[in-house]
Design a protein around this motif. Structure first.
Motif, PDB file in Angstrom:
ATOM      1  N   LYS A 248       0.715  -1.298   0.146  1.00  0.00           N
ATOM      2  CA  LYS A 248      -0.021  -0.059   0.007  1.00  0.00           C
ATOM      3  C   LYS A 248       0.857   1.176  -0.129  1.00  0.00           C
ATOM      4  O   LYS A 248       1.911   1.279   0.861  1.00  0.00           O
ATOM      5  CB  LYS A 248      -1.040  -0.010   1.316  1.00  0.00           C
ATOM      6  CG  LYS A 248      -1.757   1.134   1.221  1.00  0.00           C
ATOM      7  CD  LYS A 248      -2.654   1.308   0.173  1.00  0.00           C
ATOM      8  CE  LYS A 248      -3.493   0.140  -0.289  1.00  0.00           C
ATOM      9  NZ  LYS A 248      -3.931   0.350  -1.731  1.00  0.00           N
ATOM     10  N   ILE A 249       0.407   2.411  -0.705  1.00  0.00           N
ATOM     11  CA  ILE A 249       1.201   3.520  -1.037  1.00  0.00           C
ATOM     12  C   ILE A 249       1.425   3.934   0.534  1.00  0.00           C
ATOM     13  O   ILE A 249       0.591   4.047   1.265  1.00  0.00           O
ATOM     14  CB  ILE A 249       0.206   4.526  -1.591  1.00  0.00           C
ATOM     15  CG1 ILE A 249       1.041   5.820  -2.169  1.00  0.00           C
ATOM     16  CG2 ILE A 249      -1.078   5.031  -1.008  1.00  0.00           C
ATOM     17  CD1 ILE A 249       2.167   5.619  -3.208  1.00  0.00           C
ATOM     18  N   GLU A 288      -3.053   2.737 -10.669  1.00  0.00           N
ATOM     19  CA  GLU A 288      -3.559   3.979 -10.326  1.00  0.00           C
ATOM     20  C   GLU A 288      -5.004   4.205 -10.150  1.00  0.00           C
ATOM     21  O   GLU A 288      -5.590   3.747 -11.080  1.00  0.00           O
ATOM     22  CB  GLU A 288      -2.791   5.176 -11.393  1.00  0.00           C
ATOM     23  CG  GLU A 288      -1.486   5.298 -11.052  1.00  0.00           C
ATOM     24  CD  GLU A 288      -1.150   6.548 -11.913  1.00  0.00           C
ATOM     25  OE1 GLU A 288      -1.511   7.572 -12.137  1.00  0.00           O
ATOM     26  OE2 GLU A 288       0.092   6.426 -12.555  1.00  0.00           O
ATOM     27  N   PRO A 312      -1.297   6.832  -7.173  1.00  0.00           N
ATOM     28  CA  PRO A 312      -0.762   5.463  -7.158  1.00  0.00           C
ATOM     29  C   PRO A 312      -1.338   4.727  -5.936  1.00  0.00           C
ATOM     30  O   PRO A 312      -1.265   5.279  -4.777  1.00  0.00           O
ATOM     31  CB  PRO A 312       0.793   5.447  -7.375  1.00  0.00           C
ATOM     32  CG  PRO A 312       1.036   6.873  -6.422  1.00  0.00           C
ATOM     33  CD  PRO A 312      -0.366   7.832  -6.662  1.00  0.00           C
ATOM     34  N   ASP A 315       3.216   1.413  -3.498  1.00  0.00           N
ATOM     35  CA  ASP A 315       4.519   1.933  -3.610  1.00  0.00           C
ATOM     36  C   ASP A 315       5.552   0.480  -3.480  1.00  0.00           C
ATOM     37  O   ASP A 315       5.097  -0.490  -3.234  1.00  0.00           O
ATOM     38  CB  ASP A 315       5.123   2.875  -2.852  1.00  0.00           C
ATOM     39  CG  ASP A 315       5.058   2.688  -1.358  1.00  0.00           C
ATOM     40  OD1 ASP A 315       5.109   1.572  -0.879  1.00  0.00           O
ATOM     41  OD2 ASP A 315       4.843   3.634  -0.667  1.00  0.00           O
TER      42      ASP A 315
END
Ligand code: MRU
Length: 345
Positions: A248-249, A288, A312, A315
């Motif tokens: 997760k971002i 995204e 996004p 990561d």
């Protein structure tokens, strides 16, 4: 430690999913009887979390074959169409493709007898579900030893029972540590913009009475600076064969904070999250999502109309920031490449 809710349930003719979009306010279970319905549920995040979407997709394939068999249509064609549709829902978590591939391999070995094939595919999907549950329990047992006897652990996103068949990966490790008598307090990153931490992890931990405190993502650095975090543990959506971790971002930021403050950064994930076909960070496709998740908060606009947005959903944390990877087969330490290869021998 028993988990007090079901994320995914197979009834024999439908898939029941706890609707994660509306937690913690409402606990609503939705019933899905078609592969298209399951694909929509994955795309719209009724069900989310890498292992959970793999399990859901496996049952989605069973539903496609079931409807073909009942309608007297060729089941292999229905399987192919559903596999394509389910595979197009979300790109980053490899568990989705792993589960579809496992079902496809199973299907390729079946006879053309439709009813027998349907039963065999159903058995395979149930095995995907049960193996995930067992993997989470095993990860808990292996990973609990890594956590401090007493202290605070930070987690990001939701890698719990809600993100899996049950028990959880990162939260499974925390659950097992608490069950073993460790005095763990969990700091829960809110996880903007979808709020998996605030809405889901905080809900799960509170339901299980595991002590936790919710923070917004930008508060984590202060806690590290104050010496309040003794370990961080997260799940993963895809792990490259060198140990790079897509999650997760915001996960990467947590890993960097851990490195700067000399705090261990752990990842808990089953083997189905490891993608041997991916060499490193650069090859992992990153989803995204709609900019509305950023411009709006709980349905209300919080940014100017027409603003350009970058959103996004994941990561990638380079392997050098990862202290250990907890799998159902044991704990891997750096350098990861060799241990990861050995895991599949
Ligand atoms: O977008 P989501 O909510 O599906 O993302 C989930 C995560 O990033 C989890 O940390 C990951 O899937 C591991 S779940 C055991």
């Amino acid at each position: 430690m028993r988990v007090t809710f079901r994320t995914i349930e197979w009834t024999g003719d439908a898939l029941l999913l706890l609707d994660q979009r509306i937690l913690p306010g409402r606990e609503t279970v939705r019933r899905y009887a078609t592969a298209r319905g399951v694909a929509d549920a994955i795309r719209t995040m009724v069900v989310r979390g890498a292992p959970a979407i793999g399990v859901a997709a496996a049952f989605g394939l069973v539903l496609a074959v079931r409807s073909a068999v009942r309608g007297g249509r060729p089941w292999r064609e229905a399987f192919r169409t559903a596999a394509e549709m389910l595979g197009a829902t979300r790109p980053t978590a490899v568990n989705l493709f792993w589960a579809i591939e496992r079902m496809r391999r199973g299907a390729s070995m079946l006879s053309d007898d439709p009813r027998e094939s349907l039963r065999a595919l159903e058995r395979e999907a149930v095995a995907v579900y049960e193996e995930d549950l067992a993997a989470n329990r095993a990860m808990g047992a292996h990973g609990a030893k890594l956590l401090p006897r007493s202290g605070s652990v930070l987690t990001h996103c939701n890698a719990g029972a809600l993100a899996t068949a049950g028990y959880g990966t990162a939260l499974g490790v925390i659950r097992a540590a608490v069950a073993a008598g460790k005095r763990i307090h969990v700091y829960v990153d809110e996880t903007r913009p979808f709020l998996q931490g605030a809405r889901l992890t905080a809900w799960e931990l509170s339901k299980d009475k595991i002590p936790c405190t919710l923070i917004t993502d930008n508060m984590a650095a202060k806690l590290f600076g104050d010496g309040k975090i003794h370990a961080a543990i997260v799940g993963a959506d895809r792990i490259a064969r060198n140990g790079d971790v897509a999650n997760k971002i915001g996960t990467y930021g947590v890993a960097v904070l851990c490195r700067v403050h000399k705090v261990p950064f752990y990842v808990a994930a089953p083997r189905s999250t490891i993608d041997l076909g991916v060499r490193s960070v650069k090859e992992i496709p990153i989803e995204e999502r709609n900019g509305r998740e950023v411009t709006h908060f709980m349905g209300r606009r919080v940014a100017p109309d027409g603003i350009r947005v970058y959103n996004p959903a994941f990561d990638v944390t380079p392997a050098r920031y990862v202290s250990a990877i907890v799998t159902e087969k044991g704990v891997l330490f750096p350098p990861f490449s060799r241990d990861i290869r050995a895991l599949f021998r």
